[in-house]
Design a protein around this motif. Structure first.
Motif, PDB file in Angstrom:
ATOM      1  N   GLU A   1      14.338 -35.505 -44.079  1.00 12.73           N
ATOM      2  CA  GLU A   1      13.039 -34.891 -43.797  1.00 12.73           C
ATOM      3  C   GLU A   1      13.212 -33.437 -43.390  1.00 12.73           C
ATOM      4  O   GLU A   1      14.107 -33.101 -42.612  1.00 12.73           O
ATOM      5  CB  GLU A   1      12.331 -35.668 -42.684  1.00 12.73           C
ATOM      6  N   ILE A   2      12.351 -32.571 -43.934  1.00 11.07           N
ATOM      7  CA  ILE A   2      12.429 -31.147 -43.584  1.00 11.07           C
ATOM      8  C   ILE A   2      11.064 -30.693 -43.103  1.00 11.07           C
ATOM      9  O   ILE A   2      10.035 -31.012 -43.706  1.00 11.07           O
ATOM     10  CB  ILE A   2      12.879 -30.288 -44.790  1.00 11.07           C
ATOM     11  N   ASP A   3      11.110 -29.993 -41.990  1.00  9.55           N
ATOM     12  CA  ASP A   3       9.877 -29.439 -41.426  1.00  9.55           C
ATOM     13  C   ASP A   3       9.560 -28.161 -42.197  1.00  9.55           C
ATOM     14  O   ASP A   3      10.353 -27.221 -42.232  1.00  9.55           O
ATOM     15  CB  ASP A   3      10.116 -29.157 -39.937  1.00  9.55           C
ATOM     16  N   LEU A   4       8.397 -28.125 -42.817  1.00  7.24           N
ATOM     17  CA  LEU A   4       8.038 -26.952 -43.627  1.00  7.24           C
ATOM     18  C   LEU A   4       7.113 -26.003 -42.867  1.00  7.24           C
ATOM     19  O   LEU A   4       6.739 -24.953 -43.375  1.00  7.24           O
ATOM     20  CB  LEU A   4       7.346 -27.394 -44.923  1.00  7.24           C
ATOM     21  N   SER A   5       6.706 -26.425 -41.671  1.00  6.76           N
ATOM     22  CA  SER A   5       5.767 -25.585 -40.915  1.00  6.76           C
ATOM     23  C   SER A   5       6.532 -24.584 -40.051  1.00  6.76           C
ATOM     24  O   SER A   5       7.760 -24.552 -40.069  1.00  6.76           O
ATOM     25  CB  SER A   5       4.880 -26.477 -40.049  1.00  6.76           C
ATOM     26  N   GLY A   6       5.791 -23.772 -39.316  1.00  4.88           N
ATOM     27  CA  GLY A   6       6.431 -22.745 -38.503  1.00  4.88           C
ATOM     28  C   GLY A   6       6.758 -21.584 -39.418  1.00  4.88           C
ATOM     29  O   GLY A   6       7.006 -21.778 -40.605  1.00  4.88           O
ATOM     30  N   ASN A   7       6.668 -20.391 -38.890  1.00  9.83           N
ATOM     31  CA  ASN A   7       6.937 -19.251 -39.765  1.00  9.83           C
ATOM     32  C   ASN A   7       8.351 -18.753 -39.541  1.00  9.83           C
ATOM     33  O   ASN A   7       8.605 -17.935 -38.674  1.00  9.83           O
ATOM     34  CB  ASN A   7       5.914 -18.147 -39.497  1.00  9.83           C
TER      35      ASN A   7
ATOM     36  N   ASN B   1      -7.520 -16.148 -51.584  1.00 10.45           N
ATOM     37  CA  ASN B   1      -7.632 -17.385 -50.826  1.00 10.45           C
ATOM     38  C   ASN B   1      -7.630 -18.596 -51.758  1.00 10.45           C
ATOM     39  O   ASN B   1      -8.185 -19.624 -51.454  1.00 10.45           O
ATOM     40  CB  ASN B   1      -8.915 -17.381 -49.983  1.00 10.45           C
ATOM     41  N   SER B   2      -7.015 -18.427 -52.919  1.00 12.49           N
ATOM     42  CA  SER B   2      -7.063 -19.526 -53.869  1.00 12.49           C
ATOM     43  C   SER B   2      -5.801 -20.352 -53.828  1.00 12.49           C
ATOM     44  O   SER B   2      -5.813 -21.527 -53.500  1.00 12.49           O
ATOM     45  CB  SER B   2      -7.286 -18.996 -55.282  1.00 12.49           C
ATOM     46  N   THR B   3      -4.706 -19.704 -54.114  1.00 13.69           N
ATOM     47  CA  THR B   3      -3.496 -20.484 -54.328  1.00 13.69           C
ATOM     48  C   THR B   3      -2.405 -20.097 -53.330  1.00 13.69           C
ATOM     49  O   THR B   3      -1.235 -20.173 -53.630  1.00 13.69           O
ATOM     50  CB  THR B   3      -2.981 -20.239 -55.744  1.00 13.69           C
ATOM     51  N   SER B   4      -2.813 -19.686 -52.176  1.00 17.94           N
ATOM     52  CA  SER B   4      -1.763 -19.226 -51.271  1.00 17.94           C
ATOM     53  C   SER B   4      -1.176 -20.389 -50.480  1.00 17.94           C
ATOM     54  O   SER B   4      -1.849 -21.376 -50.206  1.00 17.94           O
ATOM     55  CB  SER B   4      -2.320 -18.140 -50.359  1.00 17.94           C
TER      56      SER B   4
ATOM     57  N   TYR C   1      -1.263 -25.394 -46.369  1.00 11.62           N
ATOM     58  CA  TYR C   1      -0.272 -25.256 -45.295  1.00 11.62           C
ATOM     59  C   TYR C   1       0.620 -26.495 -45.308  1.00 11.62           C
ATOM     60  O   TYR C   1       0.207 -27.581 -44.906  1.00 11.62           O
ATOM     61  CB  TYR C   1      -0.980 -25.100 -43.937  1.00 11.62           C
ATOM     62  N   PHE C   2       1.849 -26.287 -45.817  1.00  9.57           N
ATOM     63  CA  PHE C   2       2.773 -27.432 -45.903  1.00  9.57           C
ATOM     64  C   PHE C   2       3.338 -27.763 -44.530  1.00  9.57           C
ATOM     65  O   PHE C   2       3.691 -26.868 -43.759  1.00  9.57           O
ATOM     66  CB  PHE C   2       3.918 -27.115 -46.879  1.00  9.57           C
ATOM     67  N   ARG C   3       3.386 -29.074 -44.231  1.00  8.98           N
ATOM     68  CA  ARG C   3       3.907 -29.482 -42.912  1.00  8.98           C
ATOM     69  C   ARG C   3       5.285 -30.156 -43.025  1.00  8.98           C
ATOM     70  O   ARG C   3       6.230 -29.746 -42.366  1.00  8.98           O
ATOM     71  CB  ARG C   3       2.925 -30.448 -42.252  1.00  8.98           C
ATOM     72  N   PHE C   4       5.380 -31.177 -43.874  1.00  4.87           N
ATOM     73  CA  PHE C   4       6.648 -31.919 -43.965  1.00  4.87           C
ATOM     74  C   PHE C   4       6.926 -32.328 -45.393  1.00  4.87           C
ATOM     75  O   PHE C   4       5.996 -32.543 -46.178  1.00  4.87           O
ATOM     76  CB  PHE C   4       6.564 -33.218 -43.147  1.00  4.87           C
ATOM     77  N   ILE C   5       8.211 -32.471 -45.663  1.00  6.56           N
ATOM     78  CA  ILE C   5       8.585 -33.164 -46.885  1.00  6.56           C
ATOM     79  C   ILE C   5       9.709 -34.124 -46.523  1.00  6.56           C
ATOM     80  O   ILE C   5      10.563 -33.803 -45.676  1.00  6.56           O
ATOM     81  CB  ILE C   5       9.015 -32.195 -48.016  1.00  6.56           C
ATOM     82  N   ARG C   6       9.631 -35.331 -47.071  1.00  4.13           N
ATOM     83  CA  ARG C   6      10.722 -36.296 -46.838  1.00  4.13           C
ATOM     84  C   ARG C   6      10.947 -37.093 -48.132  1.00  4.13           C
ATOM     85  O   ARG C   6      10.013 -37.308 -48.895  1.00  4.13           O
ATOM     86  CB  ARG C   6      10.416 -37.200 -45.653  1.00  4.13           C
TER      87      ARG C   6
ATOM     88  N   MET D   1      12.712 -45.132 -54.796  1.00  3.84           N
ATOM     89  CA  MET D   1      12.706 -43.680 -54.698  1.00  3.84           C
ATOM     90  C   MET D   1      11.311 -43.272 -54.229  1.00  3.84           C
ATOM     91  O   MET D   1      10.306 -43.672 -54.828  1.00  3.84           O
ATOM     92  CB  MET D   1      13.019 -43.063 -56.065  1.00  3.84           C
ATOM     93  N   VAL D   2      11.252 -42.544 -53.131  1.00  2.00           N
ATOM     94  CA  VAL D   2       9.960 -42.132 -52.573  1.00  2.00           C
ATOM     95  C   VAL D   2      10.050 -40.685 -52.090  1.00  2.00           C
ATOM     96  O   VAL D   2      11.051 -40.291 -51.497  1.00  2.00           O
ATOM     97  CB  VAL D   2       9.552 -43.013 -51.364  1.00  2.00           C
ATOM     98  N   VAL D   3       9.012 -39.924 -52.404  1.00  9.43           N
ATOM     99  CA  VAL D   3       8.900 -38.584 -51.820  1.00  9.43           C
ATOM    100  C   VAL D   3       7.538 -38.491 -51.164  1.00  9.43           C
ATOM    101  O   VAL D   3       6.537 -38.944 -51.732  1.00  9.43           O
ATOM    102  CB  VAL D   3       9.037 -37.459 -52.867  1.00  9.43           C
ATOM    103  N   GLU D   4       7.503 -37.932 -49.968  1.00 11.89           N
ATOM    104  CA  GLU D   4       6.234 -37.759 -49.282  1.00 11.89           C
ATOM    105  C   GLU D   4       6.087 -36.316 -48.863  1.00 11.89           C
ATOM    106  O   GLU D   4       7.040 -35.717 -48.363  1.00 11.89           O
ATOM    107  CB  GLU D   4       6.207 -38.651 -48.039  1.00 11.89           C
ATOM    108  N   VAL D   5       4.891 -35.763 -49.093  1.00 10.83           N
ATOM    109  CA  VAL D   5       4.633 -34.393 -48.649  1.00 10.83           C
ATOM    110  C   VAL D   5       3.384 -34.422 -47.798  1.00 10.83           C
ATOM    111  O   VAL D   5       2.406 -35.089 -48.149  1.00 10.83           O
ATOM    112  CB  VAL D   5       4.460 -33.435 -49.846  1.00 10.83           C
ATOM    113  N   GLU D   6       3.435 -33.733 -46.676  1.00  4.93           N
ATOM    114  CA  GLU D   6       2.232 -33.614 -45.840  1.00  4.93           C
ATOM    115  C   GLU D   6       1.823 -32.161 -45.817  1.00  4.93           C
ATOM    116  O   GLU D   6       2.661 -31.268 -45.679  1.00  4.93           O
ATOM    117  CB  GLU D   6       2.525 -34.094 -44.411  1.00  4.93           C
ATOM    118  N   PHE D   7       0.536 -31.960 -45.997  1.00  6.48           N
ATOM    119  CA  PHE D   7       0.046 -30.574 -45.943  1.00  6.48           C
ATOM    120  C   PHE D   7      -1.415 -30.565 -45.503  1.00  6.48           C
ATOM    121  O   PHE D   7      -2.079 -31.610 -45.481  1.00  6.48           O
ATOM    122  CB  PHE D   7       0.206 -29.878 -47.299  1.00  6.48           C
ATOM    123  N   ALA D   8      -1.880 -29.387 -45.142  1.00  6.89           N
ATOM    124  CA  ALA D   8      -3.273 -29.258 -44.724  1.00  6.89           C
ATOM    125  C   ALA D   8      -3.960 -28.245 -45.616  1.00  6.89           C
ATOM    126  O   ALA D   8      -3.363 -27.254 -46.026  1.00  6.89           O
ATOM    127  CB  ALA D   8      -3.346 -28.811 -43.277  1.00  6.89           C
ATOM    128  N   VAL D   9      -5.225 -28.551 -45.967  1.00  3.30           N
ATOM    129  CA  VAL D   9      -6.061 -27.557 -46.635  1.00  3.30           C
ATOM    130  C   VAL D   9      -7.305 -27.446 -45.765  1.00  3.30           C
ATOM    131  O   VAL D   9      -8.078 -28.394 -45.670  1.00  3.30           O
ATOM    132  CB  VAL D   9      -6.433 -27.972 -48.075  1.00  3.30           C
TER     133      VAL D   9
END
Ligand SMILES: Nc1ncnc2c1ncn2[C@@H]1O[C@H](COP(=O)(O)OP(=O)(O)OP(=O)(O)O)[C@@H](O)[C@H]1O
Ligand SMILES: [Mg+2]
Length: 571
Positions: A21-27, A502-505, A3-8, A73-81
């Protein structure tokens, strides 16, 4: 499920030092718009670089760094598993690659290559190829599934179904089978050689034993022969002994007889002397009438009477000599006989001694033969050495035969495993289970887009498409818009399958101008229909130039623009 949350990101391509920064959460479905070069597609590079360390577009990593600022140069991704919250930071100048799990930096001891591998295999569980098929689709690099070669199709499906592990196992298994084969050959060889050596030693022992036995037998026969000879010789000595005793008994004592003989001989010679004197006297008186000394005449009377006396005396003496001669002859005969008996006895004595010597020789020979036999019996050293070797070899053989059995059992297991791990094995079974589901989903999505064809994939991922009129079509036969529908149907199918497995979704779908060219009036409607279906659990970003056509259909719009040589996002 990721579940992706943010990318910046910052200092990436045309983006400056301030984070975008882009919010990747929410449907929701989000439309990204902007002029050419405004920085819309940059999000694809940001994601790809952060998760896989590679740009999305076909450039090298270094070219990602903003050419004005040249660093940081920096990229950050936040996600939950599941319940775990991850934050991945990756950067160039300085190089950074950090994975935080619930704010804890994951062990970075390993090399960065292994760190990346761990990240892909244990956390993302999605490889780059599949990621570009089901999460991030860019017009420049996206190759629709239908245009992929079967091997690539298989790789994507295997990744999706989480069954590439079997391919990897198969590769490992091949090494093991090879090793097993090599070991089996060498162990069989050793077993064979152990057996040969044992046989050799055993036959050697056999011949050693046989040789010894033969020699012992020969010597025993010799001993028996000598014993028989001793018995015979003993008989001979006994006979000789009896003969000697008999002869001794019959033998005359020679001493007394010889004394008597010498006495008689003495007597004989005296009588002889007397006889000669008388004969001389007789001859004198017969031939003389005068005394030769005094010359006087010999009285004839005297002469006659003297002759008479003398003759008588001679007669008497003659008689005595004859008698004596006879007696001496007898005695001499006796002595002769005694000597002959003595000679005979002495001859027997010689024989007796000789025979006794012979017997003693036989005894000596028997003794030495017995010693030799004892020696032969004791002479088992060679046999013992060989027997020890046989025991040692038998132990080795036993061990090697066990090893061989182990290897053979192992081979059987490997053979079964190989059968299971072959493309036609477990994988096919799993794929076979999913093929009907895939087909069902594809046709469902096609129908949702009012595209009524019958699409069928087989387990080798070859397609069969039947149109309304039941004619067989190939993918290439369709129009661009129709192809888009098929591509979309497949895309959504893979995402649904991923969710099933439920593997790569993931909750994220980014499409960069992928279907722009086919978005005509009707196409757009259908596209939106599917998108709206999808937004129930997906955050979809559509990058499009057809913003005008689409804008009224999206509630969320992100706009990018270039401001003073740097890209920025305005909402
Ligand atoms: N290293 C770099 N430093 C600064 N700018 C760069 C660098 N590399 C590429 N660029 C520029 O960054 C921009 C990248 O924008 P991007 O590809 O995201 O545009 P876009 O909005 O997707 O455009 P389009 O609609 O044409 O696809 C381009 O203007 C490109 O020339
Ligand atoms: Mg672009």
């Amino acid at each position: 499920m990721i579940y992706f949350r943010f990318i910046r990101w910052r200092n990436l391509l045309s983006t400056g030092n301030i984070f975008t920064e882009i919010d990747l959460s929410g449907n929701k479905a989000v439309l990204i718009v902007g002029e050419n070069g405004a920085g819309k597609s940059t999000i694809l590079d940001a994601l790809s670089f952060c998760l896989y360390g590679k740009p999305f577009r076909n450039i090298n990593k270094g070219q990602l760094v903003n050419s004005i600022n040249k660093k940081d140069m920096v990229v950050e991704v936040e996600f939950a598993v599941g319940k775990k919250e991850y934050r991945v930071t990756r950067g160039i100048k300085p190089t950074i690659f950090e994975i935080y799990c619930n704010d804890q930096l994951l062990d970075q001891d390993a090399e960065s290559k292994d760190y990346q591998e761990m990240f892909e295999k244990q956390i993302l569980k999605l490889n780059h190829k599949s990621f570009n098929q089901i999460v991030v689709l860019g017009s420049a690099s996206f190759v629709p599934f239908m245009q992929l070669k079967t091997a690539d199709r298989r790789e994507i499906i295997e990744d999706l179904l989480d069954i590439e592990i079997f391919s990897k196992m198969n590769i490992l298994l091949k090494d093991k089978i090879q090793q097993n084969k090599t070991d089996s050959v060498s162990t069989s060889y050793t077993v064979r050689s152990n057996k040969d050596k044992i046989e050799l030693h055993e036959s050697h022992i056999e011949s050693l034993k046989q040789n010894n036995d033969e020699l012992v037998d020969q010597k025993n026969t010799k001993i028996e022969e000598f014993k028989a000879k001793i018995v015979e010789s003993n008989k001979v000595t006994a006979t000789i002994n009896t003969t000697i005793q008999r002869l001794n008994k019959s033998a005359q004592p020679r001493e007394a007889t010889e004394k008597k003989l010498s006495k008689l001989s003495l007597l004989h010679s005296r009588i002889d002397d007397k006889m000669q004197k008388i004969e001389r006297d007789i001859v004198f008186f017969e031939n003389h009438d005068n005394c030769p000394t005094c010359k006087q005449q010999i009285d004839s009377l005297f002469k006659t009477s003297t002759l008479k006396v003398k003759n008588k005396h001679r007669e008497e003496l003659n008689e005595g000599i004859t008698k004596l001669g006879l007696e001496i002859g007898e005695i001499e005969e006796l002595i002769k006989q005694a000597l002959s008996v003595e000679k005979e006895i002495s001859q027997h004595n010689v024989n007796y001694t000789q025979t006794l010597n012979q017997i003693s020789n036989y005894h000596n020979w028997i003794e030495s033969l017995k010693t030799e036999i004892e020696d032969l019996k004791g002479n088992t050293k060679q046999i013992d050495i060989n027997s020890d070797e046989v025991t040692k070899l038998q132990k080795e053989l036993e061990y090697n035969e066990k090893e061989l059995t182990k290897l053979q059992t192992e081979k059987q297991v490997f053979d079964v495993a190989a059968l299971l791990l072959k493309d036609t094995g477990i994988k096919t079974r799993i794929i076979k289970q999913y093929v009907p589901i895939m087909n069902k989903l594809i046709n469902k999505y096609l129908a949702a887009m009012d595209f009524f064809v019958n699409f069928e994939l087989n387990e080798n991922f070859e397609e069969k498409i039947k149109s309304r009129f039941r004619d067989e079509f190939s993918y290439a036969s369709f129009s661009e818009g129709e192809k888009m529908r098929i591509d979309l149907a497949l895309l959504f199918t893979w995402r649904s399958i991923a969710k099933l497995r439920n593997s790569t979704s993931t909750n994220l779908l980014i499409m960069d101008e992928v279907f722009d060219s086919s978005l005509d009036g009707a196409g757009t409607e259908e596209f939106m229909k599917i998108l709206n279906n999808l937004t129930q659990d997906t955050n979809t970003f559509i990058i499009s130039h057809k913003g005008d056509q689409l804008a009224d259909k999206f509630t969320n719009i992100l706009k990018f623009e270039k401001h003073k040589n740097f890209s920025r996002m305005i909402t």
